[in-house]
Every structure is written in structure tokens, then in C-alpha cells.
Design a protein around this motif. Structure first.
Motif, PDB file in Angstrom:
ATOM      1  N   VAL A 156     -48.701  59.643 -61.152  1.00 18.97           N
ATOM      2  CA  VAL A 156     -48.454  59.993 -59.857  1.00 18.97           C
ATOM      3  C   VAL A 156     -50.049  61.881 -60.112  1.00 18.97           C
ATOM      4  CG1 VAL A 156     -46.496  61.961 -58.513  1.00 18.97           C
ATOM      5  CG2 VAL A 156     -46.234  60.253 -59.848  1.00 18.97           C
ATOM      6  N   ALA A 157     -50.220  61.907 -58.895  1.00 19.32           N
ATOM      7  CA  ALA A 157     -50.449  63.120 -57.989  1.00 19.32           C
ATOM      8  C   ALA A 157     -49.676  64.086 -57.291  1.00 19.32           C
ATOM      9  CB  ALA A 157     -52.322  63.247 -58.140  1.00 19.32           C
ATOM     10  N   VAL A 158     -49.752  64.890 -56.861  1.00 14.34           N
ATOM     11  CA  VAL A 158     -49.428  65.329 -55.557  1.00 14.34           C
ATOM     12  C   VAL A 158     -50.359  66.645 -55.729  1.00 14.34           C
ATOM     13  CG1 VAL A 158     -47.568  67.388 -54.927  1.00 14.34           C
ATOM     14  CG2 VAL A 158     -47.142  65.543 -57.526  1.00 14.34           C
ATOM     15  N   PRO A 198     -45.780  64.354 -62.892  1.00 20.72           N
ATOM     16  CA  PRO A 198     -46.791  64.283 -62.059  1.00 20.72           C
ATOM     17  C   PRO A 198     -47.982  63.864 -63.592  1.00 20.72           C
ATOM     18  CG  PRO A 198     -46.712  66.374 -61.485  1.00 20.72           C
ATOM     19  CD  PRO A 198     -45.574  65.509 -61.977  1.00 20.72           C
ATOM     20  N   MET A 203     -51.334  68.088 -60.230  1.00 21.67           N
ATOM     21  CA  MET A 203     -50.853  68.814 -59.094  1.00 21.67           C
ATOM     22  C   MET A 203     -51.902  69.322 -59.034  1.00 21.67           C
ATOM     23  SD  MET A 203     -47.725  71.532 -58.121  1.00 21.67           S
ATOM     24  CE  MET A 203     -47.985  72.427 -59.237  1.00 21.67           C
TER      25      MET A 203
END
Length: 545
Positions: A356-358, A390, A393
């Protein structure tokens, strides 16, 4: 005046006599005229009147060609005695025929467009082309007017800045009567400066913002102006007019690309989709990844459409078409929310097997406010971001301090910051793009200056404060690699202006105008629960994968 009229009349009469008869007047008549002139106090003979008239004509020509010199001569401390008529005219002529203060030997010939070398600027050298004299006199007059005009405008600009600061101080002290009077004075002073660019333009925006705060109050709701659709349009033009948003997108994409290395299923959560301008470049980069592209999921957060259209879905369909064309497996989910704090983590449907990347580009500052409790919007959002664990971020924010409790301090910082921002926008050569980008910035100024409480959402803070806040919320900084710096530097080659500069400092990048950083990019990673306490220093050895 009587002397000038009399001499001119004498010159005309003398000129007429010379054309009809060359005989001089009788001796007795000359003596009578000489006696009358002497009795009136003039040291001139009737036989010299023709020469005096010719000199007066030359004097009149010189005065017409050089009005600036004439006004200077009128205020000169030296007073000439007009009783000696011939000498008096000669002395005035000498004032106009002296060489100018700038090097007169370099003159541009308007016919041949060649530089003429000449020192012939005295009345005795009649072979000097008259056109050179006229050009010199007119140029001197123009230069004098420009110098005076520029000095007056600079003085008015300095006065405007001082009056703006005084007015802000009056607002802070609650002296609205004095503040109102200063608003009127500043609006009058604006007529003396150029409001198309420079301090005149910036001052006009800040005067309007102060007026709204004084006359409309600070509790009348958010003053961002216009609909969400209008804001998206302005955002797009701001993106095109200057490199700030492109810098944010390029830098964040490079960091995300590196964080996704080795992962086959990746998920990007974008806090502000805004036409999806950031993601075509990432999709294309993933398509070229060695070993093949991963499955890309994109969740885009944005405001609800006012006309009932599902604009987020429309953007997702365009991105899906692009991903299909480059053979990238792609899935999109739109989350409509008027405020970021209204988003809940379950809406994002994040899978544990995903990397996950925010991504937050100029959004986290909108969560700040006077409430510093654990349940404040910023703490709540950072909490659920950390729960997603994540890989990265990315945070891009204005490098400014517009969240100070003191109105005067906030106003001063905003005046300096946006003066630099408007200065950088002058490098934009497309006038429509620049005009709409300025409206985008003007709305920020209005919110910073005019609003308080929940209505004030443009609460920009510098990276140093974000570092403290994010570290306290369970994140540690990641270094933006050398590739991100190269990407940002290459981006600036697309812009002709030399004022933009990218700097790297302890793993973060800033883009500024000359010596002033205006936007800062950084990357962060959630810290495992076992490491609740950690130093605030930048982790130089932390890997982003």
C-alpha cells in the motif's frame, strides 16, 4: 514675457525689412532707438536686434526640443541679468547646447541604424545633424520621466507594504476603525502602482482579503470561493502554469515506484484525485518494470459532484483505458467525501496481501486546527493510515507557516510567501494559464487571511513541524532517492525560467523560487508497534522496500 514678445516682434520686423530692403535705417533713427533702449535699461543697440532675434529663435527651438532642461533651468539658483539682452540670450543658449551627462559620442543614426561617433553638440558647430539633437533631447526627457515614475512607484510599493502590516496589526488588536481607514488609504495608493505584476498585484489581493475579514466577518463559512468543479478547473490550470504540482507528482511517483519494487499486487490511496493527473506517468512506469507490471489498484478520494455525475468514476474509466493500452492490470475505486476526515479505512477495501502507498499532495494541512486532542481530525486520519501499514506515505506540502495563532505573524508570513509565489508565476508565458493560476492562489490567500476556526482550512506548516507531528504519530522518514532528485531536476528543464531550484536536504526535496523554498516533498513509513519510541532524526539507513 514682455522681453520675449518684444524681441520676437523685433525679429519679425527685422526679417520683413531684410526681404524688402537691405538699406539700414537712418543714423538719427538708429540713435533714437538706441536712446530709448538705453533709457529702458537694456544694453543693446538697434543694429544688434537682428542677431538677437536670430538667437531667440534658436533658444525657442532648444526649449521646445528639451522641455526637461527648460524646467531645470527655470528652477536654477543662478539668475541672469536680462538688461544685457544679447549676452543674456547667449548665456541661455549655452545652457541648452552643453553636452549631455551621458557619453554623447555614441549616437544611433535612425536612418542607417549605425552608431555615429560625434562630439558635435555645441551651437557653434552647425554641421551636426539636427535629428541627432532631437533624439538626444527626447531620450533624455524620456529617461527622466521613467526614472521619476519608477521612483514614485517604488515608494508607493514600500508604503503599501507598511500600511498592510499596520492594518493587520489593527485587525489583531481589534481596532477596526483604524483598519477600515487604512483600507481606504491603500485602495487609493493602489492607483499609483502597477497592479498587473509585482507588489501592486500582491497587495491588491491582500487588501481584498483584509476587507472581507473586516466587513464580512470571520465566521461566515469557508471562503474558498466557487464550487468544487471550479476549484478542480483552477487546480488544473495551476498545474499547467508552473512546476509546483508537477514536482509533487513526479517526486511522489518515483518514491512509490521504488517502494513497489518486487511486489505483484500494489494499491495506491490518493487523498485528492483531481482529474487523475498524477497517475498516467506511474501507470506507464509500471508497464516498463522489469519482470512485468503488477496488478495496480487505485483508490481516489474526491468531493461529490454537484450535478449528480459520478466524476470519480469517469476519471477511473479514462485511467483504465490508458492502463489497458499498456497492458497493466488495473482496478479503480472512487470514494466521494467532502472532507478527508469523513473517510473511514473500511471504505478503501485494502487487502493484507497488497503493498500500500498513501499519497497526500497538499491535503494534510486541511486537517489541522485549534483542536490538539487525540481525537482531532489530523490525529484520527494519521491513526488509520498507520493501521493500513503502508509501504510508503508520500507527503507534499507548502513550505510555509500559515497556522500560527497570532494573526499578525500569519499575515506577515503569508505576505512574504505569496509575494514569492506570484513572482515565480511571472515566468509563465501563457497568459490564460497564468491568470487562472493566480485565481487559484488568490483563494488560498483569502482563506488564510479572512477566515478563522473551522472555516480556515489553508493551515500550511513547514516540513520541520510535519516531521515532529508525523514522528509522534508513529511514522519515520524515508529518504527520497537520487532518482527522485533527478526527476525533479529534469522537470525544471521544461520551464525556461532560471529562478526555479530543487534542493535536497536530509532525504527530502524542496522546490523554490531563487532562495525561497515554496513546496516540500517527503516520504514516510509506519513504525511497528514494538518500536513505539524512536529518535526524531532522519533514518539515513532505512530502506524503502
Amino acid at each position: 514675457m514682455v522681453l520675449y514678445d518684444s524681441a520676437t516682434s523685433a525679429g519679425s520686423s527685422s526679417g520683413s525689412s531684410s526681404s524688402s530692403s537691405s538699406k539700414p535705417p537712418p543714423l538719427q533713427h538708429q540713435q533714437d532707438i538706441d536712446g530709448l533702449l538705453a533709457g529702458a535699461g537694456y544694453k543693446v543697440r538697434s543694429s544688434e536686434l537682428r542677431q538677437v532675434a536670430q538667437r531667440l529663435e534658436r533658444l525657442e527651438t532648444a526649449m521646445v526640443n528639451s522641455p526637461a532642461d527648460c524646467s531645470q533651468l527655470a528652477s536654477d539658483a543662478i539668475h541672469y541679468n536680462p538688461s544685457d539682452l544679447a549676452s543674456w540670450v547667449d548665456s541661455l543658449l549655452s545652457e541648452f547646447t552643453q553636452p549631455p551627462t551621458c557619453p554623447s559620442e555614441f549616437i544611433m543614426d535612425p536612418i542607417t541604424n549605425q552608431t555615429v561617433v560625434s562630439n558635435a553638440w555645441t551651437a557653434s558647430e552647425h554641421h551636426t545633424p539636427q535629428v541627432h539633437q532631437n533624439i538626444s533631447y527626447e531620450q533624455q526627457s524620456l529617461n527622466h520621466q521613467l526614472t521619476v515614475g519608477t521612483a514614485m512607484e517604488e515608494d508607493s510599493g514600500i508604503r503599501l507594504v507598511h500600511m498592510l502590516m499596520t492594518c493587520a496589526d489593527c485587525v489583531q488588536r481589534g481596532d477596526m476603525s483604524s483598519a477600515t481607514s487604512l483600507i481606504d488609504d491603500m485602495q487609493g495608493l493602489l492607483t499609483l502602482v502597477n497592479t498587473v505584476c509585482g507588489i501592486g498585484k500582491v497587495a491588491g489581493h491582500f487588501i481584498n482579503a483584509l476587507s472581507r475579514r473586516i466587513f464580512q466577518g470571520i465566521g461566515g463559512g469557508s471562503i474558498n470561493g466557487g464550487s468544487a468543479y471550479e476549484n478542480e478547473i483552477l487546480y488544473h490550470h495551476f498545474y499547467e502554469a508552473c512546476p509546483y504540482l508537477k514536482f509533487a507528482h513526479f517526486t511522489a511517483n518515483q518514491a512509490i515506484l521504488e517502494a513497489f519494487e518486487g511486489h505483484d499486487c500494489v494499491h495506491v490511496v490518493d487523498f485528492n484525485l483531481m482529474h487523475g493527473l498524477q497517475w498516467p506517468a506511474l501507470i506507464q512506469a509500471l508497464a516498463l518494470r522489469p519482470g512485468g507490471p503488477p496488478l495496480l489498484r487505485l483508490t481516489g478520494i474526491g468531493p461529490p459532484s454537484p450535478d449528480g455525475r459520478d466524476s470519480l468514476r469517469e476519471i477511473g474509466l479514462r485511467l483504465a483505458e490508458l492502463a489497458r493500452s499498456v497492458n497493466v492490470r488495473f482496478a479503480f475505486r472512487g470514494v466521494a467525501a467532502a472532507r478527508l476526515e469523513d473517510v473511514k479505512p473500511w471504505m478503501l477495501q485494502v487487502s493484507p496481501r497488497e503493498a500500500v502507498a498513501v499519497n497526500s499532495v497538499m491535503q494534510l494541512h486541511r486537517l489541522l486546527g485549534s483542536d490538539s486532542s487525540p481525537n482531532s481530525p489530523i490525529e484520527t486520519v494519521l491513526g488509520w493510515i498507520r493501521s493500513l501499514n503502508p509501504k510508503i506515505m508520500t507527503v507534499v506540502e507548502q513550505e510555509a507557516n500559515h497556522n500560527q495563532p497570532s494573526f499578525l505573524d500569519r499575515f506577515t508570513e503569508a505576505l512574504h510567501y505569496y509575494s514569492t509565489m506570484f513572482d515565480s508565476l511571472e515566468a509563465c508565458t501563457v497568459q490564460l494559464e497564468k491568470a487562472l493560476a493566480e485565481i487559484y492562489i488568490q483563494r488560498e490567500i483569502t482563506n488564510v487571511v479572512s477566515c478563522e476556526g473551522s472555516a480556515r482550512v489553508e493551515r500550511h506548516e513547514p516540513l520541520a513541524k510535519w516531521r515532529t507531528r508525523l514522528s509522534g504519530a508513529g511514522f519515520r522518514p524515508l529518504h527520497l532517492g537520487s532518482n527522485a532528485f533527478k526527476q525533479a531536476s529534469m522537470l525544471l528543464t521544461l520551464f525556461s525560467a532560471e529562478g526555479y531550484s530543487v534542493e535536497e536536504n536530509e532525504g527530502r526535496l524542496t522546490l523554490g523560487w531563487h532562495s525561497r523554498p515554496l513546496i516540500a516533498a517527503s516520504a514516510w513509513q509506519a513504525v511497528p508497534d514494538t518500536a513505539a519510541e524512536f529518535p526524531a532524526a532522519w533514518d539515513n539507513n532505512q530502506s524503502s522496500t
